[in-house]
Scaffold this motif. Structure first.
Motif, short mmCIF file in Angstrom:
data_model
loop_
_atom_site.label_atom_id
_atom_site.label_comp_id
_atom_site.label_asym_id
_atom_site.label_seq_id
_atom_site.Cartn_x
_atom_site.Cartn_y
_atom_site.Cartn_z
N TYR A 43 0.81 -1.21 0.00
CA TYR A 43 0.00 0.00 0.00
C TYR A 43 0.84 1.27 0.00
N VAL A 44 0.23 2.32 -0.53
CA VAL A 44 0.76 3.68 -0.41
C VAL A 44 -0.28 4.47 0.37
N ALA A 45 0.15 5.09 1.46
CA ALA A 45 -0.76 5.90 2.29
C ALA A 45 -0.72 7.34 1.79
N ILE A 46 -1.90 7.91 1.56
CA ILE A 46 -2.04 9.23 0.95
C ILE A 46 -2.82 10.16 1.86
N ALA A 47 -2.43 11.43 1.90
CA ALA A 47 -3.21 12.48 2.55
C ALA A 47 -3.45 13.59 1.54
N SER A 106 4.75 14.76 9.97
CA SER A 106 4.52 14.94 11.39
C SER A 106 4.33 13.57 12.05
N ALA A 107 4.37 13.54 13.37
CA ALA A 107 4.14 12.29 14.10
C ALA A 107 2.73 11.77 13.82
N GLU A 108 1.76 12.69 13.71
CA GLU A 108 0.39 12.29 13.41
C GLU A 108 0.30 11.65 12.04
N GLU A 109 0.97 12.24 11.05
CA GLU A 109 0.94 11.68 9.71
C GLU A 109 1.59 10.31 9.66
N GLU A 110 2.67 10.12 10.40
CA GLU A 110 3.32 8.81 10.45
C GLU A 110 2.40 7.77 11.09
N ALA A 111 1.63 8.19 12.10
CA ALA A 111 0.69 7.27 12.75
C ALA A 111 -0.44 6.90 11.79
N ILE A 112 -0.93 7.87 11.04
CA ILE A 112 -1.97 7.60 10.04
C ILE A 112 -1.44 6.62 9.00
N SER A 113 -0.21 6.83 8.56
CA SER A 113 0.41 5.94 7.59
C SER A 113 0.47 4.50 8.10
N ALA A 114 0.87 4.34 9.35
CA ALA A 114 1.00 2.99 9.92
C ALA A 114 -0.35 2.28 9.93
N THR A 115 -1.42 3.03 10.19
CA THR A 115 -2.76 2.45 10.19
C THR A 115 -3.16 1.99 8.80
N ILE A 116 -2.88 2.84 7.81
CA ILE A 116 -3.32 2.53 6.44
C ILE A 116 -2.51 1.40 5.83
N ILE A 117 -1.18 1.51 5.88
CA ILE A 117 -0.39 0.47 5.22
C ILE A 117 -0.39 -0.84 6.02
#
Length: 285
Positions: A43-47, A106-117
């Motif tokens: 997966y690629v996590a996108i915002a 950001s730390a929040e973006e990295e956490a979102i990424s971990a959830t998605i991928i």
């Protein structure tokens, strides 16, 4: 212009937004951006970023933009973040897409990424075209809401007319279907290009599974026992459950509609229409 090179966490792309429907003005004159939050082998996590510009933004300006929150129609403020299957990574699906460079995470973006991928509960998945839908949709909702709602109603009305015509064609088709006719056709025949449809290997295996089910059901004769038909249909649905998981979730709206149509036709030709209602209880896609 950006090609379809492998994505890297932190990269930011700009793109020109496109109209959301045929009823919208043909040119938006707006640009938006998205950031790659993370990447793994599946997966690629996108915002989607919260800015809208009259020209492609600079890397600095885009990197300072917050993640977009969605409020249009039934959305209640969730962040416009989603996953894209790596084999469907195609920035060229967007208009005038350009790689601006690599920003910070950001730390929040990295956490979102971990959830998605990590394919965790609560994550959503789509193609990059959703970035356009989110960015342009939110701008229209904020600045041009009445016109957007009117266009949406026109789109719904057109879909309703098309669905009614499709339903009539389907009823006519069902009346004349036989196993021989089904076996002479290519199941899932519109799955010809990947993307947007699943990978070739998935499609070929799906077609083989469907045709095998046709043959098994044909062997049951003109008065097939309901329990045997149910078993074959359920096994076919469960194959799609497992195959979809193994492929990383490639069954989306159009694929779901096509598969359900095939399964419904099996139930009708096998003279077990009541089993159509069971399909949704068995499927996980």
């Amino acid at each position: 212009m950006a090609g379809n090179k492998a994505p890297v966490a932190g990269e930011i792309y700009s793109f020109r937004t496109l109209p959301l429907s045929e009823f919208a003005p043909p040119e938006t004159g707006r640009y938006a951006a998205f950031k790659v939050l993370g990447v793994n082998e599946r997966y690629v996590a996108i915002a989607v970023l919260g800015g809208i510009w009259s020209a492609p933004p600079s890397l600095r300006v885009a990197n300072e933009a917050p993640v977009l929150h969605e409020h249009r129609f039934a959305h209640t403020g969730r962040m416009a973040t989603f996953g894209v299957n790596t084999d469907r990574w195609a920035p060229s699906d967007l208009d005038s897409v350009a790689l601006l460079g690599r920003g910070t995470l950001s730390a929040e973006e990295e956490a979102i990424s971990a959830t998605i991928i990590g394919f965790r509960i609560g994550s959503s998945y789509s193609t990059l075209r959703y970035a356009n839908h989110a960015a342009e949709g939110e701008w229209r909702w904020e600045h041009d809401r009445d016109a957007l709602i009117a266009e949406s109603e026109k789109s719904k009305a057109k879909v309703a007319v098309e669905c009614a015509a499709k339903e009539e064609r389907y009823r006519t088709r069902i009346k004349n279907l036989t196993w021989e006719k089904l076996l002479a056709e290519t199941p899932l025949d519109r799955w010809g290009r990947s993307p947007p449809f699943p990978p070739v290997e998935f499609t070929e295996a799906a077609r083989e599974t469907i045709c095998n089910a046709y043959r098994e059901l044909r062997e049951l004769g003109t008065s097939p026992p309901k329990a045997r038909v149910r078993s074959i249909l359920r096994r076919c649905v469960e194959w799609f459950n497992e195959a979809d998981k193994a492929a990383g979730g490639v069954i989306e709206t159009k694929e779901r509609e096509d598969i359900c149509t095939v399964l419904e036709e099996m139930a009708f030709v096998a003279k077990q229409k009541s089993l159509v209602d069971k399909i949704d209880t068995w499927r996980e896609w």
